[in-house]
Scaffold this active site. Sequence first.
Site, mmCIF file in Angstrom:
data_model
loop_
_atom_site.group_PDB
_atom_site.id
_atom_site.type_symbol
_atom_site.label_atom_id
_atom_site.label_comp_id
_atom_site.label_asym_id
_atom_site.label_seq_id
_atom_site.Cartn_x
_atom_site.Cartn_y
_atom_site.Cartn_z
ATOM 1 N N GLU A 7 -0.467 -7.584 6.852
ATOM 2 C CA GLU A 7 0.175 -7.468 8.149
ATOM 3 C C GLU A 7 0.177 -5.976 8.487
ATOM 4 O O GLU A 7 0.655 -5.162 7.691
ATOM 5 C CB GLU A 7 1.617 -7.991 8.072
ATOM 6 C CG GLU A 7 2.287 -7.920 9.422
ATOM 7 C CD GLU A 7 3.733 -8.401 9.417
ATOM 8 O OE1 GLU A 7 4.209 -8.867 8.367
ATOM 9 O OE2 GLU A 7 4.362 -8.272 10.475
ATOM 10 N N LYS B 99 6.828 -2.656 2.130
ATOM 11 C CA LYS B 99 6.495 -1.823 3.290
ATOM 12 C C LYS B 99 7.741 -1.504 4.101
ATOM 13 O O LYS B 99 7.884 -0.416 4.632
ATOM 14 C CB LYS B 99 5.471 -2.545 4.161
ATOM 15 C CG LYS B 99 4.054 -2.407 3.645
ATOM 16 C CD LYS B 99 3.081 -3.105 4.562
ATOM 17 C CE LYS B 99 3.163 -4.597 4.393
ATOM 18 N NZ LYS B 99 2.229 -5.356 5.206
ATOM 19 N N ARG C 68 3.525 -11.096 -7.820
ATOM 20 C CA ARG C 68 3.562 -9.788 -7.160
ATOM 21 C C ARG C 68 3.609 -8.704 -8.206
ATOM 22 O O ARG C 68 4.236 -8.884 -9.251
ATOM 23 C CB ARG C 68 4.889 -9.656 -6.409
ATOM 24 C CG ARG C 68 4.904 -10.104 -5.015
ATOM 25 C CD ARG C 68 6.262 -9.770 -4.421
ATOM 26 N NE ARG C 68 6.128 -8.662 -3.495
ATOM 27 C CZ ARG C 68 5.631 -8.800 -2.280
ATOM 28 N NH1 ARG C 68 5.227 -9.964 -1.847
ATOM 29 N NH2 ARG C 68 5.527 -7.764 -1.484
HETATM 30 P P1 ATP Z 1 5.527 -5.991 1.752
HETATM 31 O O1 ATP Z 1 6.729 -6.723 1.281
HETATM 32 O O2 ATP Z 1 5.260 -4.745 1.017
HETATM 33 O O3 ATP Z 1 5.488 -5.815 3.238
HETATM 34 P P2 ATP Z 1 3.813 -8.179 2.193
HETATM 35 O O4 ATP Z 1 3.519 -9.278 1.247
HETATM 36 O O5 ATP Z 1 4.650 -8.503 3.371
HETATM 37 O O6 ATP Z 1 4.336 -6.958 1.374
HETATM 38 P P3 ATP Z 1 1.285 -8.212 3.453
HETATM 39 O O7 ATP Z 1 0.711 -7.219 4.367
HETATM 40 O O8 ATP Z 1 1.675 -9.521 4.009
HETATM 41 O O9 ATP Z 1 2.497 -7.529 2.738
HETATM 42 O O10 ATP Z 1 0.359 -8.416 2.184
HETATM 43 C C1 ATP Z 1 -1.029 -8.635 2.207
HETATM 44 C C2 ATP Z 1 -1.431 -9.291 0.922
HETATM 45 O O11 ATP Z 1 -1.066 -8.479 -0.185
HETATM 46 C C3 ATP Z 1 -0.728 -10.617 0.724
HETATM 47 O O12 ATP Z 1 -1.668 -11.558 0.247
HETATM 48 C C4 ATP Z 1 0.330 -10.335 -0.278
HETATM 49 O O13 ATP Z 1 0.617 -11.477 -1.007
HETATM 50 C C5 ATP Z 1 -0.302 -9.214 -1.112
HETATM 51 N N1 ATP Z 1 0.715 -8.351 -1.717
HETATM 52 C C6 ATP Z 1 1.697 -7.678 -1.083
HETATM 53 N N2 ATP Z 1 2.490 -7.037 -1.963
HETATM 54 C C7 ATP Z 1 1.995 -7.298 -3.190
HETATM 55 C C8 ATP Z 1 2.361 -6.928 -4.516
HETATM 56 N N3 ATP Z 1 3.419 -6.154 -4.762
HETATM 57 N N4 ATP Z 1 1.611 -7.384 -5.535
HETATM 58 C C9 ATP Z 1 0.522 -8.149 -5.305
HETATM 59 N N5 ATP Z 1 0.133 -8.543 -4.097
HETATM 60 C C10 ATP Z 1 0.846 -8.129 -3.029
HETATM 61 MG MG MG Z 2 4.068 -9.976 4.751
#
Ligand code: ATP
Ligand code: MG
Length: 611
Positions: free
Chosen positions: A84, A318, A308
Amino acid sequence: MFPRRRVFAWAGQPRRLSLPGNSRSGAAFSCDKIRAMKTSDTEAETGENTAPESRPSNFIRDIILDDLKTNKYAGRVQTRFPPEPNGYLHIGHAKAICLDFGLADEFGGHTNLRFDDTNPEKEETEYVDSIMADVKWLGFRWDGLYYASDYFDQLYEWAVKLVKDGKAYVDDLSAEEIRKYRGTLTEPGKDSPHRNRSAGENLDLFQRMKTGQFSDGSRVLRAKIDMASPNLNLRDPVMYRILHAEHHRTGNKWCIYPMYDYAHGQSDSLERVTHSMCTLEFEDHRPLYNWFIQQLGIFPSQQIEFDRLNLTHTLLSKRKLLQLVQEGRVSGWDDPRMPTLSGIRRRGYTPEAIRNFCASIGVSKTTGSIELAMLEHFVRQDLNKRAPRVMAVLRPLKVVIDNYPENQVEGMDAVNNPEDQSAGSRKVPFSRVLYIEQDDFREVPPPKYFRLTPGREVRLRYGYFVTCTSVVKNQKGEVVEVHCTYDPATRGGNAPDGRKVKATIHWIAAASAVDAEVRIYENLFVKEDPSDVEEGKDVLDNLNPNSLEVIADAKLEPSLADATVGTRYQFERLGYFCVDPDTKPGKLVFNRTIALKDTWAKVEKKQSGQR
Ligand code: ATP
Ligand code: MG
């Protein structure tokens, strides 16, 4: 707080980690076959591919192997990385990227980069650009570049179909009421009074939502599934909300936006994604994604969830990282203390080190946390191979060699990289007045202190043996100058009579020294788990007040005068350092990437001692 699953079981060479939980295997995924053409341009010349040779499997790879065997997708492997664009990528995303790209790559498949841009209020082009730059830097190239917003028309059409089929309805309840009607894990939800509107009425209302006839939050479109489902995600989830907000790509075309849960599965399906990897928190959403796919009769992508990444002393969210930036707790998304890819890149971490780390931690079905020291270990391991050695004195103490001819300058031969013969050698100027580290001199030496002290002889690296004869102090009684004599017969660092010294220290000739600012970083958070906060306190209360130390007047050997931004070096005996973009003509700025001492190795040693 994240659950405790600490991984210590690592030593020396990358190998399998046996992780608890119900994963079929927690082994490394394939990052070793990064497509040659996919290595980023900037790193390609310097980057030796240091990825592990062997390719142990993991439960996701096993699923793909099975699917290939049964010809489930006609031999296709199509993955996607779906960030995102609401912030910069962090090291957790690197794990997902290595998995998505690494696995597709191994099986001759394809990977799309797809921005999940369904929330116009938080998403920006700046983030889109940074995400693309970071994926490339990590060494990957996407096949297709897509945006969920490309699919807004299709998603709307599908929503209309669900409305017509009696599978979706417009609800006038407020967000708060919807929450109340939803029930809990132990109690079923309640039907909305608007649940049984006719398809015709729903269609009319939904169209009017789209044409802007209603205000934000006044109505939503919901899937009509089951308000008593044990899975809360299936209790008539919201599909569309009204939001009169400009979108970074579609501008003002839309005033209704699909929810992530309605957009995600169909976006995968439209791209004919075969294996859609995401983190464990989406496991309970999978039945919903499958429901939409079944109702619409479209290509069924298979979602597979993995753990994660959590790292000690590190925040990987983020949203929270944005808070650090917005509140000025760090200098920006690329502050070298940040766990963002742009932060660690600026700090001097290499993409190879990150890929090797990701390959080593593998994937599992249990969320835990990994020692930050383990990531640092991979950084050191990679830099040790490639970083040229130079001499730098961070906290200078003046040394005068009284019996060395005034105005004489000798070029001493210094090895550029003992790990790489082809790196050759260089000349480092030696002269009568030098700088050494303040730490390398003690007027009154503590026990086991073998460095310079009155009457003691030590070796100056690549130089001569010198013996301290006297000191000069300032009014406060601090030593400001050390006087020595040298033995001309020890040129290069060895005594012809075979006598030994117990310490070798580094130095910089004062006359040709290059000044630099050096920034020393420590963990950004004091607590191992930064989100472990007492009631009434905030994660930011766990910030380490000493995470940045600026040394304004370090002295470097002259070969560094023209060092270019991004270049990494080992400062002998001190650590790895990287030229910061704040560098300007006449003012070098270095970041300490990492100190030499491997705390991970120490942890290992301690652990093995305890066993
Ligand atoms: P954040 O909580 O940091 O915003 P998010 O999951 O909302 O993380 P996205 O932009 O939706 O962030 O993530 C893109 C991809 O990266 C998704 O498939 C998500 O599952 C993966 N991802 C995000 N954070 C992690 C992490 N800490 N470890 C492994 N994969 C991750
Ligand atoms: Mg997300």
